[in-house]
Design an enzyme around this catalytic site. Structure first.
Site, PDB file in Angstrom:
ATOM      1  N   ASP A   7       0.893  -1.041  -0.007  1.00 28.99           N
ATOM      2  CA  ASP A   7      -0.206   0.091   0.033  1.00 28.99           C
ATOM      3  C   ASP A   7       0.988   1.256  -0.235  1.00 28.99           C
ATOM      4  O   ASP A   7       1.491   1.513   1.067  1.00 28.99           O
ATOM      5  CB  ASP A   7      -0.954  -0.091   1.118  1.00 28.99           C
ATOM      6  CG  ASP A   7      -1.619   1.277   1.234  1.00 28.99           C
ATOM      7  OD1 ASP A   7      -2.435   1.650   0.044  1.00 28.99           O
ATOM      8  OD2 ASP A   7      -2.119   1.664   2.269  1.00 28.99           O
ATOM      9  N   GLU A  67      -1.107  -1.309  -4.982  1.00 29.01           N
ATOM     10  CA  GLU A  67      -2.365  -0.749  -5.220  1.00 29.01           C
ATOM     11  C   GLU A  67      -2.086   0.504  -6.257  1.00 29.01           C
ATOM     12  O   GLU A  67      -1.236   1.060  -6.130  1.00 29.01           O
ATOM     13  CB  GLU A  67      -2.928   0.060  -4.043  1.00 29.01           C
ATOM     14  CG  GLU A  67      -4.317   0.170  -4.501  1.00 29.01           C
ATOM     15  CD  GLU A  67      -5.293   0.646  -3.059  1.00 29.01           C
ATOM     16  OE1 GLU A  67      -6.098  -0.395  -2.719  1.00 29.01           O
ATOM     17  OE2 GLU A  67      -4.999   1.601  -2.553  1.00 29.01           O
ATOM     18  N   ASP A 140      -2.656   0.797   7.013  1.00 30.09           N
ATOM     19  CA  ASP A 140      -1.789   0.648   5.998  1.00 30.09           C
ATOM     20  C   ASP A 140      -1.411  -0.810   5.656  1.00 30.09           C
ATOM     21  O   ASP A 140      -1.271  -1.393   4.503  1.00 30.09           O
ATOM     22  CB  ASP A 140      -0.615   1.505   5.752  1.00 30.09           C
ATOM     23  CG  ASP A 140      -1.106   2.940   6.130  1.00 30.09           C
ATOM     24  OD1 ASP A 140      -1.428   3.740   5.289  1.00 30.09           O
ATOM     25  OD2 ASP A 140      -1.159   3.349   7.187  1.00 30.09           O
TER      26      ASP A 140
END
EC number: 3.1.21.10
Length: 168
Positions: A7, A67, A140
């Site tokens: 992330d 991501e 996260d």
């Protein structure tokens, strides 16, 4: 297959490492890489690179899933996250690890079954799918694990499609 999920960010980069075999998950590691606000951007990016490199060396993943950048209304935040993404992509490329990118919609679809799921729903399903006692913290790290789960599900479907296409 060992999957390293990321992330991205530059203040906080979440990571999650899972093993996916025979439709079963096993958590190997998760956490965050934090950089201090008072540190200059180039040094912050070096810290992220160095720490990711150490983690990739330790876990020797078969793939990294990251991501994709979701454009939000705060351009400054989007650019900052883009810096962190770039470091993650570069670190994986230099280590010879294939990188797979997924949109937030794809991650939610793979983890919850609904692309518009709320963050809390995704975190809860990460806990359930990985057989954890509690939701991984900070957020996260949970998000990075979700990206890794997404790749596990996607790669499993791709393998099944290849087998069907080959007639096996």
């Amino acid at each position: 297959m060992i999957i390293f999920g990321v992330d991205p960010g530059f203040a906080i980069t979440g990571y999650g490492v899972i093993e996916y075999r025979n439709n079963r998950f096993r958590v190997l590691d998760y956490g965050v890489i934090e950089t201090e606000a008072k540190t200059e951007l180039p040094q912050r990016l070096c810290i992220i690179n160095d720490r990711l490199h150490e983690l990739l060396e330790r876990h020797k993943p078969d793939a990294m899933s990251v991501e994709e950048l979701f454009f939000n209304t705060n351009i400054k935040t989007a650019i900052a996250v883009g810096h962190g993404r770039g470091v993650a992509l570069l670190t994986a490329a230099k280590a010879g690890i294939p990188v797979y990118e997924y949109t937030p919609l794809q991650v939610k679809q793979a983890v919850v079954g609904y692309g518009r799921a709320k963050k809390e729903q995704v975190q809860y399903m990460v806990k359930v799918l990985l057989g954890l006692d509690s939701i991984p913290k900070p957020d996260d790290a949970a998000d990075a694990l979700a990206v890794a789960i997404c790749h596990a599900h996607r790669s499993g479907m791709q393998t099944q499609l290849r087998i069907r296409q080959d007639g096996l």
